[in-house]
Design an enzyme around this catalytic site. Sequence first.
Site, short mmCIF file in Angstrom:
data_model
loop_
_atom_site.label_atom_id
_atom_site.label_comp_id
_atom_site.label_asym_id
_atom_site.label_seq_id
_atom_site.Cartn_x
_atom_site.Cartn_y
_atom_site.Cartn_z
N TYR A 53 0.82 -1.22 0.00
CA TYR A 53 0.00 0.00 0.00
C TYR A 53 0.85 1.27 0.00
CZ TYR A 53 -4.24 -2.62 0.02
OH TYR A 53 -5.25 -3.46 -0.37
N GLN A 88 -15.07 2.23 -6.36
CA GLN A 88 -14.36 1.14 -5.69
C GLN A 88 -12.88 1.51 -5.55
OE1 GLN A 88 -15.82 -2.92 -7.40
NE2 GLN A 88 -16.22 -1.38 -8.96
N ASN A 89 -12.49 2.62 -6.19
CA ASN A 89 -11.07 2.98 -6.22
C ASN A 89 -10.66 3.68 -4.94
OD1 ASN A 89 -11.22 1.98 -8.76
ND2 ASN A 89 -11.22 3.97 -9.79
N HIS A 106 -14.63 1.10 -1.03
CA HIS A 106 -13.50 0.25 -0.63
C HIS A 106 -12.41 1.04 0.09
CE1 HIS A 106 -14.71 -3.00 -3.82
NE2 HIS A 106 -15.47 -3.02 -2.74
N CYS A 114 -7.09 2.31 12.92
CA CYS A 114 -6.57 1.48 14.01
C CYS A 114 -7.43 0.23 14.11
CB CYS A 114 -6.62 2.25 15.32
SG CYS A 114 -6.12 1.22 16.73
N CYS A 133 -1.32 4.06 17.17
CA CYS A 133 -2.58 4.78 16.91
C CYS A 133 -2.55 6.07 17.72
CB CYS A 133 -3.77 3.91 17.34
SG CYS A 133 -5.33 4.83 17.45
N CYS A 136 -5.37 5.54 20.75
CA CYS A 136 -5.27 4.56 21.83
C CYS A 136 -3.84 4.02 22.02
CB CYS A 136 -6.24 3.39 21.60
SG CYS A 136 -5.71 2.25 20.31
N GLY A 172 -15.36 1.03 -16.07
CA GLY A 172 -14.03 0.49 -15.79
C GLY A 172 -13.98 -0.48 -14.64
N GLU A 200 -13.73 -3.33 -22.68
CA GLU A 200 -14.28 -4.49 -23.40
C GLU A 200 -15.47 -5.00 -22.59
OE1 GLU A 200 -10.73 -6.77 -23.26
OE2 GLU A 200 -11.04 -7.34 -21.18
C1 BJW Z 1 -10.66 -0.15 -18.68
C2 BJW Z 1 -9.48 0.47 -19.05
C3 BJW Z 1 -9.62 1.71 -19.65
C4 BJW Z 1 -8.92 -1.40 -18.17
N1 BJW Z 1 -10.83 2.23 -19.84
N2 BJW Z 1 -11.86 0.37 -18.89
C5 BJW Z 1 -19.10 -15.72 -3.73
C6 BJW Z 1 -20.17 -15.08 -4.35
C7 BJW Z 1 -20.46 -13.75 -4.12
C8 BJW Z 1 -19.66 -13.01 -3.27
C9 BJW Z 1 -18.61 -13.63 -2.65
C10 BJW Z 1 -18.34 -14.96 -2.87
N3 BJW Z 1 -17.24 -15.29 -2.14
C11 BJW Z 1 -16.82 -14.18 -1.47
C12 BJW Z 1 -17.65 -13.16 -1.78
C13 BJW Z 1 -17.57 -11.78 -1.31
C14 BJW Z 1 -16.35 -11.04 -1.84
C15 BJW Z 1 -16.27 -11.23 -3.35
O1 BJW Z 1 -16.87 -10.51 -4.14
N4 BJW Z 1 -15.47 -12.16 -3.83
C16 BJW Z 1 -15.37 -12.41 -5.26
C17 BJW Z 1 -13.94 -12.62 -5.64
C18 BJW Z 1 -16.30 -13.57 -5.60
N5 BJW Z 1 -16.57 -9.63 -1.54
C19 BJW Z 1 -16.20 -9.13 -0.37
O2 BJW Z 1 -15.61 -9.79 0.47
C20 BJW Z 1 -16.60 -7.71 -0.10
N6 BJW Z 1 -17.32 -7.64 1.11
C21 BJW Z 1 -18.48 -8.27 1.27
O3 BJW Z 1 -19.01 -8.95 0.40
O4 BJW Z 1 -19.03 -8.07 2.51
C22 BJW Z 1 -20.20 -8.80 2.85
C23 BJW Z 1 -21.43 -8.02 2.64
C24 BJW Z 1 -21.58 -7.08 1.65
C25 BJW Z 1 -22.76 -6.41 1.47
C26 BJW Z 1 -23.82 -6.67 2.27
C27 BJW Z 1 -23.71 -7.60 3.28
C28 BJW Z 1 -22.50 -8.28 3.45
C29 BJW Z 1 -15.37 -6.82 0.01
C30 BJW Z 1 -14.65 -6.69 -1.27
C31 BJW Z 1 -13.38 -5.87 -1.07
C32 BJW Z 1 -12.58 -5.74 -2.35
N7 BJW Z 1 -11.33 -5.11 -2.05
C33 BJW Z 1 -10.44 -4.74 -3.15
C34 BJW Z 1 -9.17 -4.12 -2.55
C35 BJW Z 1 -9.49 -2.70 -2.03
C36 BJW Z 1 -8.28 -1.96 -1.61
C37 BJW Z 1 -7.26 -1.83 -2.72
O5 BJW Z 1 -7.48 -1.10 -3.71
O6 BJW Z 1 -6.23 -2.51 -2.63
O7 BJW Z 1 -11.09 -3.81 -4.02
S1 BJW Z 1 -10.05 -6.10 -4.26
C38 BJW Z 1 -10.09 -5.14 -5.74
O8 BJW Z 1 -11.20 -5.53 -6.58
C39 BJW Z 1 -10.39 -3.71 -5.28
C40 BJW Z 1 -11.32 -3.24 -6.36
O9 BJW Z 1 -12.04 -2.11 -5.90
C41 BJW Z 1 -12.15 -4.45 -6.64
C42 BJW Z 1 -12.83 -4.43 -7.98
O10 BJW Z 1 -11.89 -4.38 -9.02
P1 BJW Z 1 -12.21 -3.51 -10.32
O11 BJW Z 1 -12.22 -2.07 -9.97
O12 BJW Z 1 -13.40 -4.02 -10.99
O13 BJW Z 1 -10.87 -3.75 -11.18
P2 BJW Z 1 -10.53 -4.95 -12.20
O14 BJW Z 1 -9.08 -4.93 -12.41
O15 BJW Z 1 -11.15 -6.20 -11.75
O16 BJW Z 1 -11.27 -4.51 -13.55
C43 BJW Z 1 -10.83 -3.38 -14.31
C44 BJW Z 1 -11.74 -3.25 -15.53
O17 BJW Z 1 -11.36 -2.07 -16.21
C45 BJW Z 1 -11.61 -4.42 -16.54
O18 BJW Z 1 -12.92 -4.84 -16.94
C46 BJW Z 1 -10.86 -3.79 -17.72
O19 BJW Z 1 -11.29 -4.31 -18.97
C47 BJW Z 1 -11.27 -2.35 -17.61
N8 BJW Z 1 -10.28 -1.41 -18.13
N9 BJW Z 1 -8.41 -0.39 -18.75
C48 BJW Z 1 -11.92 1.49 -19.47
N10 BJW Z 1 -8.51 2.38 -20.08
#
Ligand code: BJW
Length: 233
Positions: A53, A88-89, A106, A114, A133, A136, A172, A200
């Site tokens: 990070y 999500q960013n 996110h 903390c 922290c 605390c 995105g 895409e």
């Molecule tokens: C372009 C481009 C250009 C490229 N122009 N486009 C089974 C089923 C359902 C859910 C679950 C399951 N098992 C576990 C879960 C839950 C889990 C989950 O979803 N897991 C999956 C893997 C299945 N989710 C969680 O745990 C979440 N919490 C949760 O569910 O709590 C319970 C709850 C929720 C709600 C109600 C009640 C209870 C938490 C998820 C936390 C994700 N954290 C991260 C890290 C954050 C910190 C950090 O940045 O390091 O978040 S992981 C990472 O993925 C980050 C992102 O925000 C997130 C999404 O990624 P994103 O933004 O979509 O990026 P990419 O790389 O995947 O896609 C980029 C896209 O851009 C692509 O399509 C490219 O084509 C495109 N692109 N260039 C336009 N120039």
Amino acid sequence: MEKIVILTGAGISAESGLGTFRDEDGLWAQHAIEDVATPEGFARDPARVHRFYNARRAQAARARPNAAHAALARLQAEHPGEVAIITQNVDGLHEAAGAHDVIHMHGRLSGALCATCGHRWPAPVEMAPDDPCPACGARATRPDVVWFGEIPHGLDAIWDHLAEAGIFAAIGTSGQVYPAAAFAEEAAQAGAQTVELNLEPSANAYRFTQARHGPASQVVPAWVEEILARDAQ
Ligand code: BJW
């Protein structure tokens, strides 16, 4: 005038030089998710997670918003109805472009949290496992981001926005991470038109009624122009 609800993901910041997660050369090709994006990975090796990070915080501090971030800020300023931006960013580029009231579901690289008492404060450029922290004194500081298995921020406000959306746009994002991946369906059930703007078709493409494919810096400004031209009629 209709409310527009926008969800953004890593793809909107790709042309600002920030890596996406799941593309071929993305962050998950270089780091194991379970090591750097889960509470268990942090408990096993906090120094490794802080290094990951710290590097991203430094990179985000150098990044500048691109034409897609600027277009969304313009939409927020000029559309006569409400424009809610949910990201999500963790990079802060929407605010750098002039957007306001952005929901950071996110978390943010600019925040420290903390793990003992829940106190939050602005993150220094470099964080380390021994940082105390300020509230605390516990040496359990972590980046204020949401890892797998943790509850995203702002969900009550997000569900309210989705229930009131006339248009829902996802920009995105690969649609592989929940709950964000379910927002399009939620908005559609509430009667919104749904549009995906992505390089895409994403894994989630079937959930949308419209699509614009191409780089965000091109397709987002063109889409915003269309909406504002229609508003002006
Ligand atoms: C372009 C481009 C250009 C490229 N122009 N486009 C089974 C089923 C359902 C859910 C679950 C399951 N098992 C576990 C879960 C839950 C889990 C989950 O979803 N897991 C999956 C893997 C299945 N989710 C969680 O745990 C979440 N919490 C949760 O569910 O709590 C319970 C709850 C929720 C709600 C109600 C009640 C209870 C938490 C998820 C936390 C994700 N954290 C991260 C890290 C954050 C910190 C950090 O940045 O390091 O978040 S992981 C990472 O993925 C980050 C992102 O925000 C997130 C999404 O990624 P994103 O933004 O979509 O990026 P990419 O790389 O995947 O896609 C980029 C896209 O851009 C692509 O399509 C490219 O084509 C495109 N692109 N260039 C336009 N120039």
